[in-house]
Design a protein around this motif. Structure first.
Motif, mmCIF file in Angstrom:
data_model
loop_
_atom_site.group_PDB
_atom_site.id
_atom_site.type_symbol
_atom_site.label_atom_id
_atom_site.label_comp_id
_atom_site.label_asym_id
_atom_site.label_seq_id
_atom_site.Cartn_x
_atom_site.Cartn_y
_atom_site.Cartn_z
ATOM 1 N N UNK A 136 0.808 -1.191 0.000
ATOM 2 C CA UNK A 136 0.000 0.000 0.000
ATOM 3 C C UNK A 136 0.849 1.251 0.000
ATOM 4 N N UNK A 137 0.201 2.360 0.295
ATOM 5 C CA UNK A 137 0.868 3.653 0.213
ATOM 6 C C UNK A 137 1.766 3.939 1.402
ATOM 7 N N UNK A 138 1.755 3.091 2.418
ATOM 8 C CA UNK A 138 2.588 3.320 3.588
ATOM 9 C C UNK A 138 4.056 3.040 3.358
ATOM 10 N N UNK A 169 8.184 0.013 -2.330
ATOM 11 C CA UNK A 169 7.457 -0.585 -3.448
ATOM 12 C C UNK A 169 7.984 -0.080 -4.789
ATOM 13 N N UNK A 170 8.315 1.184 -4.866
ATOM 14 C CA UNK A 170 8.834 1.722 -6.128
ATOM 15 C C UNK A 170 10.240 1.202 -6.414
ATOM 16 N N UNK A 173 -0.950 -3.335 -5.721
ATOM 17 C CA UNK A 173 -1.584 -2.027 -5.771
ATOM 18 C C UNK A 173 -1.270 -1.288 -7.063
ATOM 19 N N UNK A 174 -0.264 -1.739 -7.798
ATOM 20 C CA UNK A 174 0.156 -1.051 -9.014
ATOM 21 C C UNK A 174 1.240 -0.015 -8.775
ATOM 22 N N UNK A 175 1.621 0.206 -7.511
ATOM 23 C CA UNK A 175 2.624 1.225 -7.195
ATOM 24 C C UNK A 175 3.980 0.844 -7.788
ATOM 25 N N UNK A 229 5.992 2.802 -11.039
ATOM 26 C CA UNK A 229 7.324 3.417 -11.028
ATOM 27 C C UNK A 229 8.046 3.193 -12.347
ATOM 28 N N UNK A 230 7.702 2.144 -13.071
ATOM 29 C CA UNK A 230 8.337 1.904 -14.376
ATOM 30 C C UNK A 230 7.951 2.972 -15.384
ATOM 31 N N UNK A 231 6.808 3.619 -15.142
ATOM 32 C CA UNK A 231 6.383 4.666 -16.055
ATOM 33 C C UNK A 231 7.299 5.872 -16.060
#
Length: 861
Positions: free
Chosen positions: A520-522, A527-528, A551-553, A557-559
């Protein structure tokens, strides 16, 4: 099973034939469930671990059983020696099961072409998979379906024995199946490997077949019923046991029996699917815990068949007993959501304390408390229906075969409707209550269609049992156990899983089946990093493949890189839905990026079918002890990955060390290194107690592309950032060269046939070994650095002394974090000072932070 014979020798011979036949039927059931478990697993590797693939496999297997029961049941009365035919059928099962090896190899060769044709077309893809499943499973299942009718034809010598003996045969066969399921989950894979376990099942069928034929040739057939023999003096003066148990005329509508068999199969298998999802919310969900639910279910069905056997022996009115079983089943089933909620304390994780054995015992006990009595009642209904078929002209084999066919066809539809319809449409708890209501409706219909004495009173009594269903409030039951301060943003119940997006302390995360967290965002940086580090060390990545979305995070980051194609395969469509709706912003607009292609498919299967070569392949943090994830750590999987890497390609296998023992980590590292000639180790964070690492593998010996890395890291940093600082920020995550260190040379590797991780990690998770974190991990890093110092590491050949010092600084910083977490502040300070001396930028760690990772390259983003 009454045998009237004029001679004691004939009686002894008959008893020997009966006992031997019952043993053979038990062993046959044992082998059948070993096959089923192994087929599900093997075809899951081929088709992918999706709900559709599992449903296709089960449907084809059950269809074979149904067709075989109907076909061989019709022919049963034409054979003078049905036990001989039973033996031949068992030999046929063994012979057709051997075709599995040939067909699976052929499918491996053809799959890329099939995938290219089917592509994203779910229907066409399922059709191809169904055709293979049909070719592999249908022939042996078709022959298996004839074994119970033939054994019934052999042993049931009087019409009035159909219910009593038929239910006994069903009980023994099902008990053998429960034993086979236990062996296939807890004993055989690690002892023999999957190939060895499969060959054992084939050997057992061969043994049963040969033994049955030998029995017939040596002892002959059971004596004919007394009514077909010349009467003896004793038979003239005393009534036989069979005569004392003459069938009663119940007036049971014959057509209703088949419908009840069909609907019984429908409801029973639907309940099994729903219960499996129910227990998935509170269990470890390893191969062992899934097996516990299956074993308990089969064992309860066997006990239920034994209950049916006793009821049939008492010669009770079959209409009354059938209605009673239906009504009691409905009531008992309706209580299971509430008893489950009570036993688990509102969906708390089951069996928190104790080792693996204690945990499994706890799971058996808690699951048994919820499902044993309802499942016994469900299991009693089908075999008791044989009692309703008793009449003077009954053909035992035909009756059993037709009943098995009707029940099995219902089972196929029930599992599909529950798994792909009800869970998504109305949710788990209402689905269970709907099934309970179905049993109660059948009870009323059964009574209403028969001239039963006091029929109105019976119907009113059964109908009144539906009243609680109207007032039971499942809305008071938890669908998710939340932490203090956590709230549900959205919950999705689908065919694959129950998934939820939740929020706590301003951070969002995704949960699957209550307790399994996908991140998650925590922990955005961590995650990135899972995407950044593999992409930063590739000279020019254009195509990136992600096994797993979460989550897709990470994929988002690959973007940030100038890649052309981002392909993501995520097993759970429910997760894709939640990630797109609630995580697009922290995923940096991943779901709006035209370069991104997301497939709801098993990652291994998706990669195997793809013909595209990828510059970077990134495997997510898959929990190693969960069923179905162990195949993502095998030699065969890594060979698929290697075949899909482009020249100079990079593969990153991320590992959650807080869910692995050191032995398991070394097994995975050794397994990757057996496929890839070069494997290096990188950190994803600096957590002392929850670290993640990446085994980054190359298809050929290479060195770190320093010039490209410097350009990549500088591009990630804010304008004006010191290039040495950005390079140092990356190299502090480098640990060492696994392949060249010599530390992983001895020991086993993980294969599809010998799945060490999938069967060993659940034991580690239950506390039999320590996680590979903290001081033990720090000592391993030191041993790796001593075995192959940065100055001697061929992967770092392009670095100068100061740059190699950045690697050493990272090791010092991790030592600092570990010692600090254990309260050794003075000793930790020494390593912090060494880190600061080697660092080309100012950094002041925050003692209140768990991470404190100096990550200079993303500064300003």
């Amino acid at each position: 099973m009454t045998v009237d014979s004029p001679a004691k020798a004939d009686i002894h011979q008959a008893r020997l034939l009966v006992a031997a036949a019952l043993i053979l039927l038990f062993v046959s059931g044992f082998a059948a469930l070993v096959y089923q478990v192994l087929w599900l697993r093997e075809l899951g590797l081929l088709f992918g671990a999706t709900a559709q693939a599992a449903a296709t496999t089960i449907a084809v297997f059950f269809a074979g059983i149904a067709a075989g029961g109907w076909f061989w049941g019709r022919l049963a009365s034409r054979f003078e020696r049905p036990l001989l035919v039973f033996g031949l059928l068992e030999l046929g099962v063994a012979a057709t099961a051997l075709l599995h090896f040939v067909l699976v190899d052929a499918y491996h060769a053809l799959y890329p072409a099939i995938y290219a044709i089917a592509g994203d077309h779910l229907g066409l893809n399922t059709l191809f998979k169904g055709m293979l499943a049909f070719t592999v499973l249908f022939p042996p299942a078709f022959l298996m379906g004839g074994t119970l009718p033939m054994m019934g034809q052999h042993l049931i010598r009087q019409p009035q024995d159909l219910g009593r003996t038929g239910s006994l045969l069903y009980a023994l066969n099902t008990l053998g199946g429960a034993s086979g399921a236990f062996a296939a989950a807890f004993v055989l894979p690690l002892a023999l490997g999957f190939v060895g376990a499969y060959l054992l099942a084939i050997g057992l069928d061969l043994l049963v077949g040969v033994a049955a034929i030998a029995l017939v040739l040596s002892l002959g057939q059971l004596p004919a019923p007394a009514s077909t023999q010349a009467p003896t003096d004793s038979s003239k003066t005393a009534p036989s046991a069979s005569a004392a148990l003459a069938p009663i005329k119940s007036g049971f509508r014959r057509g209703l029996v088949w419908w009840l068999a069909f609907l019984s199969g429908f409801l029973t298998l639907a309940v099994e699917v729903l219960w499996t999802r129910m227990f998935a919310q509170v269990l470890q969900n390893s191969v062992y815990t899934y097996a516990v639910v299956l074993i308990l279910f089969l064992g309860a069905l066997a006990i239920g068949a034994s209950v049916a056997n006793r009821l049939a022996a008492r010669r009770l009115n079959p209409v009354a007993v059938t209605a009673g079983l239906l009504a009691l089943s409905g009531v008992a089933l309706a209580t299971t959501p509430f008893s489950f909620h009570a036993v688990t304390g509102g969906l708390a994780y089951m069996g928190q304390d104790g080792g693996f054995v204690r945990y499994i015992i706890s799971v058996f006990a808690h699951a048994g408390a919820v499902m044993l009595i309802p499942a016994i009642l469900l299991g009693a209904l089908f075999p008791f229906l044989l009692r309703a078929l008793e009449r003077d002209d009954v053909v035992p084999g035909k009756a059993i075969g037709r009943l098995v066919a009707a029940n099995t066809v219902g089972a196929i539809l029930g599992s599909l409707v529950a798994g792909f319809g009800l869970l998504s449409l109305i949710g788990l708890w209402p689905s269970i209550l709907l099934m309970a209501g179905g049993y109660l409706v059948l009870a009323v219909v059964t009574i209403g269609l028969h001239p039963l004495r006091h029929r109105l009173a019976w119907a009113v009594a059964c109908a009144s049992l539906m009243v609680p269903l109207l007032v039971l409030d499942t809305g008071q039951l938890n669908r998710l156990q939340l932490a203090p301060g956590e709230r549900v943003i959205e919950l999705v119940e689908g065919a694959h899983a129950t998934a939820a997006a939740t929020e706590r302390d301003g951070h969002r995360l995704i949960r699957v089946n209550n307790f399994y967290r996908l991140g998650g965002t925590g922990a955005l940086d961590s995650e990135r990093n899972q995407a950044r580090i593999p992409l930063l060390v590739h000279p020019d990545p254009e195509s990136v493949f992600f096994l797993g979305l979460g989550t897709g995070i990470t994929a988002g980051a690959a973007g940030d890189f100038p890649v052309e194609v981002i392909t993501i395969c995520e097993l759970l469509p429910e997760v894709i839905q939640l990630a797109e709706r609630h995580f697009n912003e922290p995923a940096r607009g991943l779901f709006d990026d035209e370069r991104v292609r997301i497939r709801a498919e098993d990652g291994r299967n998706c990669l195997a079918g793809s013909r595209r070569q990828h510059d970077v392949i990134i495997s997510d943090l898959f929990t190693p002890w969960r069923a179905g994830t162990g195949n993502l750590y095998t030699v065969e999987h890594y060979e698929i990955v290697k075949s899909r890497l482009a020249e100079n390609g990079v593969f990153a296998q991320w590992l959650p060390l807080y869910q692995l023992s050191r032995e398991e980590f070394e097994t995975i590292a050794r397994t990757i290194n057996s496929v890839f000639p070069q494997v290096v180790l990188w950190r994803g964070d600096m957590y002392p107690k929850g670290p993640i690492v990446a085994l980054i593998a190359y298809g050929e010996e290479t060195t770190l592309p320093l010039e490209a890395v410097q350009a990549n890291t500088q591009a990630m940093a804010a304008p004006g950032t010191d290039p040495d600082a950005t390079l140092a920020a990356l190299l502090r995550f480098y640990i060492g060269n696994i392949g060249e260190s010599g530390l992983m040379e001895d020991g086993p590797v993980n294969t599809d046939n010998r799945p060490i991780i999938e069967y060993g990690a659940p034991r580690t998770q239950r506390g039999e070994d320590e996680w590979f974190v903290g001081m033990e991990l720090a000592r391993f890093y030191e041993a790796l650095a001593n075995a192959l110092p940065p100055a001697q590491d061929p992967y770092l050949n392009g670095l100068n002394e100061a740059q190699r010092g950045y690697v050493t600084a990272g090791l010092s910083y991790y030592r600092y974090m570990v010692l600090l977490s254990e309260g050794h502040e003075q000793a930790a300070q020494v390593f912090l000072e060494d880190f600061l001396e080697r660092t080309p930028f100012d950094f002041a760690p925050d003692p209140a932070s768990d991470d404190n990772a100096p990550t200079g390259w993303e500064a300003g983003r």
